[in-house]
Design a protein around this motif. Sequence first.
Motif, PDB file in Angstrom:
ATOM      1  N   VAL A  64       0.847  -1.209   0.000  1.00 57.96           N
ATOM      2  CA  VAL A  64       0.000   0.000   0.000  1.00 57.96           C
ATOM      3  C   VAL A  64       0.878   1.255   0.000  1.00 57.96           C
ATOM      4  CG1 VAL A  64      -1.650   1.336   1.359  1.00 57.96           C
ATOM      5  CG2 VAL A  64      -1.970  -1.131   1.084  1.00 57.96           C
ATOM      6  N   ALA A  65       1.916   1.260   0.849  1.00 51.94           N
ATOM      7  CA  ALA A  65       2.811   2.419   0.910  1.00 51.94           C
ATOM      8  C   ALA A  65       3.526   2.627  -0.425  1.00 51.94           C
ATOM      9  CB  ALA A  65       3.833   2.221   2.032  1.00 51.94           C
ATOM     10  N   GLY A  66       3.956   1.543  -1.047  1.00 53.14           N
ATOM     11  CA  GLY A  66       4.639   1.650  -2.331  1.00 53.14           C
ATOM     12  C   GLY A  66       3.723   2.176  -3.428  1.00 53.14           C
ATOM     13  N   ILE A  67       2.476   1.697  -3.438  1.00 54.17           N
ATOM     14  CA  ILE A  67       1.513   2.160  -4.460  1.00 54.17           C
ATOM     15  C   ILE A  67       1.208   3.647  -4.271  1.00 54.17           C
ATOM     16  CG2 ILE A  67      -0.884   1.944  -5.221  1.00 54.17           C
ATOM     17  CD1 ILE A  67      -0.638  -1.074  -4.605  1.00 54.17           C
ATOM     18  N   ILE A  68       0.998   4.057  -3.016  1.00 59.05           N
ATOM     19  CA  ILE A  68       0.695   5.480  -2.755  1.00 59.05           C
ATOM     20  C   ILE A  68       1.862   6.369  -3.184  1.00 59.05           C
ATOM     21  CG2 ILE A  68       0.310   7.174  -0.913  1.00 59.05           C
ATOM     22  CD1 ILE A  68      -1.302   5.035   0.548  1.00 59.05           C
ATOM     23  N   LYS A  81       6.467  15.716 -10.531  1.00 60.11           N
ATOM     24  CA  LYS A  81       7.899  15.509 -10.731  1.00 60.11           C
ATOM     25  C   LYS A  81       8.682  15.979  -9.516  1.00 60.11           C
ATOM     26  CE  LYS A  81      10.811  14.050 -13.851  1.00 60.11           C
ATOM     27  NZ  LYS A  81      10.723  12.697 -14.414  1.00 60.11           N
ATOM     28  N   TRP A  82       8.173  17.009  -8.842  1.00 58.07           N
ATOM     29  CA  TRP A  82       8.845  17.544  -7.660  1.00 58.07           C
ATOM     30  C   TRP A  82       8.850  16.497  -6.542  1.00 58.07           C
ATOM     31  CZ3 TRP A  82       7.286  18.749  -2.632  1.00 58.07           C
ATOM     32  CH2 TRP A  82       8.190  19.533  -1.907  1.00 58.07           C
ATOM     33  N   ILE A  83       7.727  15.819  -6.350  1.00 65.23           N
ATOM     34  CA  ILE A  83       7.661  14.768  -5.322  1.00 65.23           C
ATOM     35  C   ILE A  83       8.604  13.618  -5.675  1.00 65.23           C
ATOM     36  CG2 ILE A  83       6.160  13.037  -4.240  1.00 65.23           C
ATOM     37  CD1 ILE A  83       3.854  14.975  -4.493  1.00 65.23           C
ATOM     38  N   GLU A  84       8.663  13.287  -6.964  1.00 67.26           N
ATOM     39  CA  GLU A  84       9.567  12.204  -7.379  1.00 67.26           C
ATOM     40  C   GLU A  84      11.021  12.560  -7.082  1.00 67.26           C
ATOM     41  OE1 GLU A  84       9.474  11.296 -11.496  1.00 67.26           O
ATOM     42  OE2 GLU A  84      11.025   9.750 -11.337  1.00 67.26           O
ATOM     43  N   ALA A  91       4.133   5.709  -5.416  1.00 63.81           N
ATOM     44  CA  ALA A  91       4.238   5.698  -6.879  1.00 63.81           C
ATOM     45  C   ALA A  91       3.217   6.642  -7.500  1.00 63.81           C
ATOM     46  CB  ALA A  91       4.035   4.274  -7.399  1.00 63.81           C
ATOM     47  N   ILE A  92       2.012   6.656  -6.963  1.00 62.83           N
ATOM     48  CA  ILE A  92       0.978   7.569  -7.493  1.00 62.83           C
ATOM     49  C   ILE A  92       1.396   9.022  -7.287  1.00 62.83           C
ATOM     50  CG2 ILE A  92      -1.411   8.354  -7.194  1.00 62.83           C
ATOM     51  CD1 ILE A  92      -2.112   5.450  -6.441  1.00 62.83           C
ATOM     52  N   LEU A  93       1.892   9.322  -6.087  1.00 58.36           N
ATOM     53  CA  LEU A  93       2.321  10.701  -5.807  1.00 58.36           C
ATOM     54  C   LEU A  93       3.469  11.112  -6.727  1.00 58.36           C
ATOM     55  CD1 LEU A  93       2.204  10.686  -1.888  1.00 58.36           C
ATOM     56  CD2 LEU A  93       0.590  11.762  -3.472  1.00 58.36           C
ATOM     57  N   MET A  94       4.419  10.194  -6.953  1.00 56.14           N
ATOM     58  CA  MET A  94       5.554  10.532  -7.825  1.00 56.14           C
ATOM     59  C   MET A  94       5.119  10.684  -9.273  1.00 56.14           C
ATOM     60  SD  MET A  94       8.911   8.503  -6.334  1.00 56.14           S
ATOM     61  CE  MET A  94       8.258   6.846  -6.522  1.00 56.14           C
ATOM     62  N   SER A  95       4.095   9.927  -9.678  1.00 52.96           N
ATOM     63  CA  SER A  95       3.614  10.070 -11.054  1.00 52.96           C
ATOM     64  C   SER A  95       2.834  11.363 -11.239  1.00 52.96           C
ATOM     65  CB  SER A  95       2.740   8.874 -11.434  1.00 52.96           C
ATOM     66  OG  SER A  95       1.505   8.913 -10.742  1.00 52.96           O
ATOM     67  N   PHE A 149       8.230  -2.552   0.064  1.00 53.38           N
ATOM     68  CA  PHE A 149       7.962  -1.180  -0.353  1.00 53.38           C
ATOM     69  C   PHE A 149       8.635  -0.798  -1.671  1.00 53.38           C
ATOM     70  CE2 PHE A 149       9.848   3.091  -0.179  1.00 53.38           C
ATOM     71  CZ  PHE A 149       8.704   3.854  -0.301  1.00 53.38           C
ATOM     72  N   PHE A 150       9.933  -1.008  -1.777  1.00 50.96           N
ATOM     73  CA  PHE A 150      10.679  -0.465  -2.920  1.00 50.96           C
ATOM     74  C   PHE A 150      10.324  -1.136  -4.248  1.00 50.96           C
ATOM     75  CE2 PHE A 150      14.499  -0.013  -5.591  1.00 50.96           C
ATOM     76  CZ  PHE A 150      14.532   1.368  -5.674  1.00 50.96           C
ATOM     77  N   PRO A 151      10.352  -2.474  -4.357  1.00 50.53           N
ATOM     78  CA  PRO A 151      10.018  -3.070  -5.666  1.00 50.53           C
ATOM     79  C   PRO A 151       8.603  -2.741  -6.124  1.00 50.53           C
ATOM     80  CG  PRO A 151      10.250  -4.771  -3.979  1.00 50.53           C
ATOM     81  CD  PRO A 151      10.744  -3.508  -3.382  1.00 50.53           C
ATOM     82  N   VAL A 152       7.676  -2.608  -5.163  1.00 46.76           N
ATOM     83  CA  VAL A 152       6.302  -2.264  -5.545  1.00 46.76           C
ATOM     84  C   VAL A 152       6.243  -0.825  -6.054  1.00 46.76           C
ATOM     85  CG1 VAL A 152       3.961  -1.899  -4.668  1.00 46.76           C
ATOM     86  CG2 VAL A 152       5.252  -3.933  -3.997  1.00 46.76           C
ATOM     87  N   ALA A 153       6.884   0.109  -5.328  1.00 51.40           N
ATOM     88  CA  ALA A 153       6.858   1.516  -5.747  1.00 51.40           C
ATOM     89  C   ALA A 153       7.502   1.698  -7.116  1.00 51.40           C
ATOM     90  CB  ALA A 153       7.575   2.372  -4.697  1.00 51.40           C
ATOM     91  N   LEU A 154       8.636   1.054  -7.319  1.00 53.71           N
ATOM     92  CA  LEU A 154       9.368   1.211  -8.577  1.00 53.71           C
ATOM     93  C   LEU A 154       8.574   0.666  -9.757  1.00 53.71           C
ATOM     94  CD1 LEU A 154      12.167   2.220  -9.532  1.00 53.71           C
ATOM     95  CD2 LEU A 154      12.940  -0.142  -9.407  1.00 53.71           C
ATOM     96  N   ASN A 155       8.025  -0.537  -9.605  1.00 56.48           N
ATOM     97  CA  ASN A 155       7.277  -1.147 -10.702  1.00 56.48           C
ATOM     98  C   ASN A 155       5.952  -0.448 -10.948  1.00 56.48           C
ATOM     99  OD1 ASN A 155       8.560  -3.868 -11.789  1.00 56.48           O
ATOM    100  ND2 ASN A 155       9.073  -3.688  -9.623  1.00 56.48           N
ATOM    101  N   MET A 156       5.309   0.015  -9.867  1.00 56.02           N
ATOM    102  CA  MET A 156       4.044   0.721 -10.044  1.00 56.02           C
ATOM    103  C   MET A 156       4.256   2.040 -10.775  1.00 56.02           C
ATOM    104  SD  MET A 156       0.811   0.549  -9.406  1.00 56.02           S
ATOM    105  CE  MET A 156      -0.652   1.589  -9.342  1.00 56.02           C
ATOM    106  N   LEU A 157       5.340   2.749 -10.439  1.00 59.50           N
ATOM    107  CA  LEU A 157       5.634   4.009 -11.113  1.00 59.50           C
ATOM    108  C   LEU A 157       5.887   3.773 -12.598  1.00 59.50           C
ATOM    109  CD1 LEU A 157       6.214   7.048 -10.935  1.00 59.50           C
ATOM    110  CD2 LEU A 157       8.599   6.480 -10.410  1.00 59.50           C
ATOM    111  N   ARG A 158       6.637   2.737 -12.886  1.00 58.16           N
ATOM    112  CA  ARG A 158       6.892   2.421 -14.292  1.00 58.16           C
ATOM    113  C   ARG A 158       5.599   2.079 -15.025  1.00 58.16           C
ATOM    114  NH1 ARG A 158      10.438  -2.764 -15.549  1.00 58.16           N
ATOM    115  NH2 ARG A 158       8.483  -3.706 -14.874  1.00 58.16           N
ATOM    116  N   GLY A 159       4.712   1.351 -14.341  1.00 58.09           N
ATOM    117  CA  GLY A 159       3.440   0.988 -14.958  1.00 58.09           C
ATOM    118  C   GLY A 159       2.553   2.186 -15.202  1.00 58.09           C
ATOM    119  N   LEU A 160       2.506   3.110 -14.243  1.00 59.11           N
ATOM    120  CA  LEU A 160       1.665   4.299 -14.404  1.00 59.11           C
ATOM    121  C   LEU A 160       2.130   5.148 -15.578  1.00 59.11           C
ATOM    122  CD1 LEU A 160       1.218   5.344 -10.652  1.00 59.11           C
ATOM    123  CD2 LEU A 160      -0.548   4.442 -12.182  1.00 59.11           C
ATOM    124  N   ARG A 161       3.424   5.115 -15.846  1.00 55.76           N
ATOM    125  CA  ARG A 161       3.962   5.928 -16.946  1.00 55.76           C
ATOM    126  C   ARG A 161       3.982   5.182 -18.273  1.00 55.76           C
ATOM    127  NH1 ARG A 161       8.779   8.945 -13.609  1.00 55.76           N
ATOM    128  NH2 ARG A 161       7.446  10.556 -12.715  1.00 55.76           N
TER     129      ARG A 161
END
Length: 268
Positions: free
Chosen positions: A81-85, A94-97, A87-91, A139-151
């Motif tokens: 959940v933390a990783g998905i949230i 750009k400043w948050i990322e 990733a959404i914020l970073m997508s 946390f990290f693998p989920v955030a990284l992959n989710m960000l890539r998927g959103l983009r």
Amino acid sequence: MRKHLVLNRYTPTLIWIIGLLIMWQFISWFLLNVLQVPLAQSKVPYIHELVMTFTEYAGTLFSEGSVTITNAAIGFALGAVAGIILAILMSLSKWIEQLAFPYAVASQMIPILGLAPIVYGIVRDDQVSRVIIAAYMTFFPVALNMLRGLRSADPSAVELMYSYAAKPWTIYWKLRFPQALPSLFSGLKIAAPLAVTGAILVELMGATNGIGVIMLRNLYYGPSHNYMFWLTVIAGALLGILSYLFISLIERLVTPWQPEFRKSGGDD
């Protein structure tokens, strides 16, 4: 026809498992009778001895394994959940990322073998420690992959939705999230076994129950507990494999449109 397809799919796996068992049994016999290695059974024990030990201690392994997998699952859910949230914020920004991503990367530079005793020393609770470490490894693998998927959403499709005055949340809900699901599940499948490993690692630090506890206990007891020690190692590995298969099953149910899940193998 269906029976033929099932045989084609599972026969290589079955052959691989049988071959592995035969090779294991041969290596065990070779070490014990040919090379006569001291304490050969502590290095590669006979499979039939492991099976006999398992029938005697199956209840213990199941009860301790359920403790480990429960804590790993809670930590996995929180970390996902933390990783998905994030990733959404970073997508979205750009400043948050730019602000958050270096911290997320830096967090992975800390050796988990060193972090686990620190966390355990701070919270002084083995159950909470297991959850925190499992969440940390998820946390990290989920955030990284989710960000890539959103983009990964098609820019022309995004432009089309903007041309229809679609709101940002509508674009996410109807376009970006579905596009991100395959990448998200890739991250989840990486993270699930890692969460189990993290939970077991904390148990080795001095927890009161779990697979890691009886693993360490039987290691200290020496050669007389070789088979039980090996069973705890195998049980830990099986928990990781089961967690991976469980996420794969959910992926198949949630994203049936992926080519590898189609009956035609992606030809349609």
